[in-house]
Design an enzyme around this catalytic site. Structure first.
Site, short mmCIF file in Angstrom:
data_model
loop_
_atom_site.label_atom_id
_atom_site.label_comp_id
_atom_site.label_asym_id
_atom_site.label_seq_id
_atom_site.Cartn_x
_atom_site.Cartn_y
_atom_site.Cartn_z
N LYS A 120 3.58 8.58 9.42
CA LYS A 120 3.24 7.96 10.71
C LYS A 120 4.16 8.45 11.86
O LYS A 120 3.98 9.57 12.30
CB LYS A 120 3.19 6.45 10.55
CG LYS A 120 2.12 6.10 9.49
CD LYS A 120 1.66 4.69 9.40
CE LYS A 120 0.42 4.65 8.53
NZ LYS A 120 0.53 3.89 7.30
N TYR A 137 0.85 -1.20 0.00
CA TYR A 137 0.00 0.00 0.00
C TYR A 137 0.88 1.24 0.00
O TYR A 137 1.82 1.33 0.79
CB TYR A 137 -0.91 0.00 1.23
CG TYR A 137 -1.84 1.19 1.31
CD1 TYR A 137 -2.86 1.37 0.38
CD2 TYR A 137 -1.70 2.15 2.31
CE1 TYR A 137 -3.71 2.47 0.44
CE2 TYR A 137 -2.56 3.25 2.39
CZ TYR A 137 -3.56 3.40 1.45
OH TYR A 137 -4.41 4.49 1.53
N ASP A 168 9.22 2.86 0.44
CA ASP A 168 8.11 3.49 1.15
C ASP A 168 8.20 3.04 2.60
O ASP A 168 7.77 1.95 2.96
CB ASP A 168 6.77 3.09 0.52
CG ASP A 168 5.60 3.72 1.25
OD1 ASP A 168 5.82 4.37 2.29
OD2 ASP A 168 4.46 3.55 0.78
C1 LIG Z 1 -0.03 4.43 5.85
C2 LIG Z 1 0.77 4.23 4.64
C3 LIG Z 1 0.72 5.13 3.56
C4 LIG Z 1 -0.28 6.24 3.46
O1 LIG Z 1 -0.09 7.20 4.44
P1 LIG Z 1 -1.31 8.20 4.78
O2 LIG Z 1 -0.70 9.16 5.76
O3 LIG Z 1 -2.40 7.36 5.33
O4 LIG Z 1 -1.70 8.87 3.51
C5 LIG Z 1 1.60 4.93 2.51
N1 LIG Z 1 2.48 3.92 2.52
C6 LIG Z 1 2.57 3.06 3.54
C7 LIG Z 1 3.58 1.96 3.51
C8 LIG Z 1 1.69 3.17 4.62
O5 LIG Z 1 1.74 2.27 5.61
#
Ligand SMILES: *Cc1c(COP(=O)(O)O)cnc(C)c1O
Length: 423
Positions: free
Chosen positions: A265, A142, A237
């Site tokens: 996060k 994701y 990511d």
């Molecule tokens: C949570 C997440 C996102 C998206 O971040 P948001 O602040 O919710 O837009 C993107 N990549 C990874 C790996 C994530 O865990």
């Protein structure tokens, strides 16, 4: 009717599904979500007076536990000076320095407001730098909800993506090619055919949005090599793994340096803040220096930056935190294993899989029995333990989860009736 049920019923008329982010609706476990009153340390309290041990931690940011006094006090203080300026501040410089100290590959970076925005921008930079249009992502990883990221596998040909959401032009799929996580051949095949058009490979260095799926020993190294070979960029990511697996994230943990990285996060300490950055020559493509446009009214917001600074400082000053949360998560893992459940754990990222098969990629994850997961979720919630309401999410352990809390949770896991719940 409980207060939560009442609020949820009213919210259903105000917001789609009653929530502002779809996973919060508890649809995957066929329940009504609780509404939060407050949270402190390892605990989250709902509006009906229930107190839960929280292993969701706002889906990852809460590595210090909720309402950490140092973070909250700094935020309160800085609010008096104004909430947003739309002009640079020294605080942004301080946060950038802290990030670079932890993650040396972040030679130049930009602060944005969400992980979605960070990945979307990093991919745009990769395209601008390489002057190529296609990207490779992995099924089950994701990267936020931008159009190009929300792609799933089409039937038949592995590499042919289709939009995973309505509202995304079908033609976008031409630019996002899909490979299988942990499957080198699936990447090689795409590279052989499209290598010269691939701007970047974007990957979660530890997949944590299909449950936790660690990379096979040489997988990340393979991605590093093949991107170099074809002149594509490698984007890690690290929105979840950053400052979670180690101060330097997964890139430190596995010793692989990407060209660009994204963080979110934890780096925002519970406020809307994320980061993208990496090689200086690549980041020099961003406006106003270069031709890749990216901007944000609230980017580098002083309140969010303050929460980020205090969180990172606390982690830097107390590096033993990482072995503490690693050890405590391993205690929970042991309790699950004793029930005969499959678990994956990397540091304080962990998930439990309700399947008989070993899990290396999305196809394996898809064999999980979500009904069994729903029963287990129900059991945990009844015992006042809040885990993510989906089979496909990670569990998060924070510094505030003391040895005693962890032991109590492990006991409750051990008492799970695997017979009547037909595991
Ligand atoms: C949570 C997440 C996102 C998206 O971040 P948001 O602040 O919710 O837009 C993107 N990549 C990874 C790996 C994530 O865990």
């Amino acid at each position: 009717m409980t207060k939560s049920e009442e609020f949820f019923k009213m919210s259903l008329n105000k917001m789609p599904g009653g929530v502002n982010s779809s996973v919060r609706a508890f649809n995957a476990v066929k329940k009504t979500p609780f509404f939060v009153e407050m949270a402190q340390g390892a605990y989250i309290y709902d509006v009906d007076g229930n107190k839960y041990v929280d292993y969701v931690c706002s889906w990852g940011p809460g590595i210090l536990g909720h309402a950490h006094p140092r973070v909250v006090e700094a935020v309160k203080k800085v609010c008096d000076n104004g909430l947003t300026f739309g002009a640079p501040t020294e605080k942004e410089l301080i946060l950038a320095e802290l990030i670079q100290k932890c993650v040396p590959s972040m030679q130049m970076l930009r602060l944005v407001s969400s992980g979605t925005e960070a990945v979307m921008s990093a991919v745009r930079v990769a395209r601008g730098y390489t002057k190529r249009e296609k990207i490779i992502k992995f099924i089950g990883c994701y990267h936020g909800h931008s159009d190009g990221s929300l792609m799933k596998a089409g039937s038949g040909v592995l590499t042919e993506a289709i939009p995973d959401s309505a509202g995304i032009p079908k033609d976008y799929a031409k630019f996002t090619l899909l490979a299988n996580y942990n499957d080198e051949n699936s990447v090689k095949k795409i590279m052989e055919q499209y290598g010269d058009d691939i701007a970047c490979i974007v990957v979660e260095p530890v997949a944590a949005n299909m449950g936790v799926v660690p990379p096979k020993p040489d997988f990340l190294k393979f991605l590093r090599n093949i991107t170099k070979q074809y002149g594509s960029l490698l984007i890690f990511d690290e929105v979840i793994t950053g400052f979670r697996l180690a101060l330097g994230g997964a890139q430190e943990y596995y010793g692989i340096e990407p060209d660009l990285s994204t963080f979110g996060k934890i780096v925002g300490g519970g406020m809307p803040l994320a980061v993208y950055g990496g090689r200086k020559d690549v980041m020099s493509c961003v406006a106003p220096v270069g031709a890749v446009y990216q901007a944000g009214t609230l980017s580098g917001n002083p309140i969010a930056v303050t929460a980020g600074i205090e969180t990172l400082k606390f982690l830097i000053e107390n590096p033993e935190i990482y072995s503490q949360i690693d050890k405590n998560t391993s205690i929970l893992e042991k309790a699950y294993k004793q029930l005969g459940l499959l678990t994956h754990r990397v540091g304080s990222l962990m998930s439990v899989f309700f399947t008989e098969k070993p899990v290396f990629n999305y196809n394996d994850v898809a064999t999980c029995d979500t009904n069994k997961f729903a029963k287990y979720f129900d059991y945990m919630l009844k015992n006042k333990i809040y885990v993510a309401p989906s089979q496909f999410e990670s569990m998060f352990v924070s510094v505030a989860h003391t040895d005693k809390i962890i032991e109590q949770t492990a006991d409750i896991i051990s008492e799970y009736d695997t017979i009547s719940n037909k595991l």
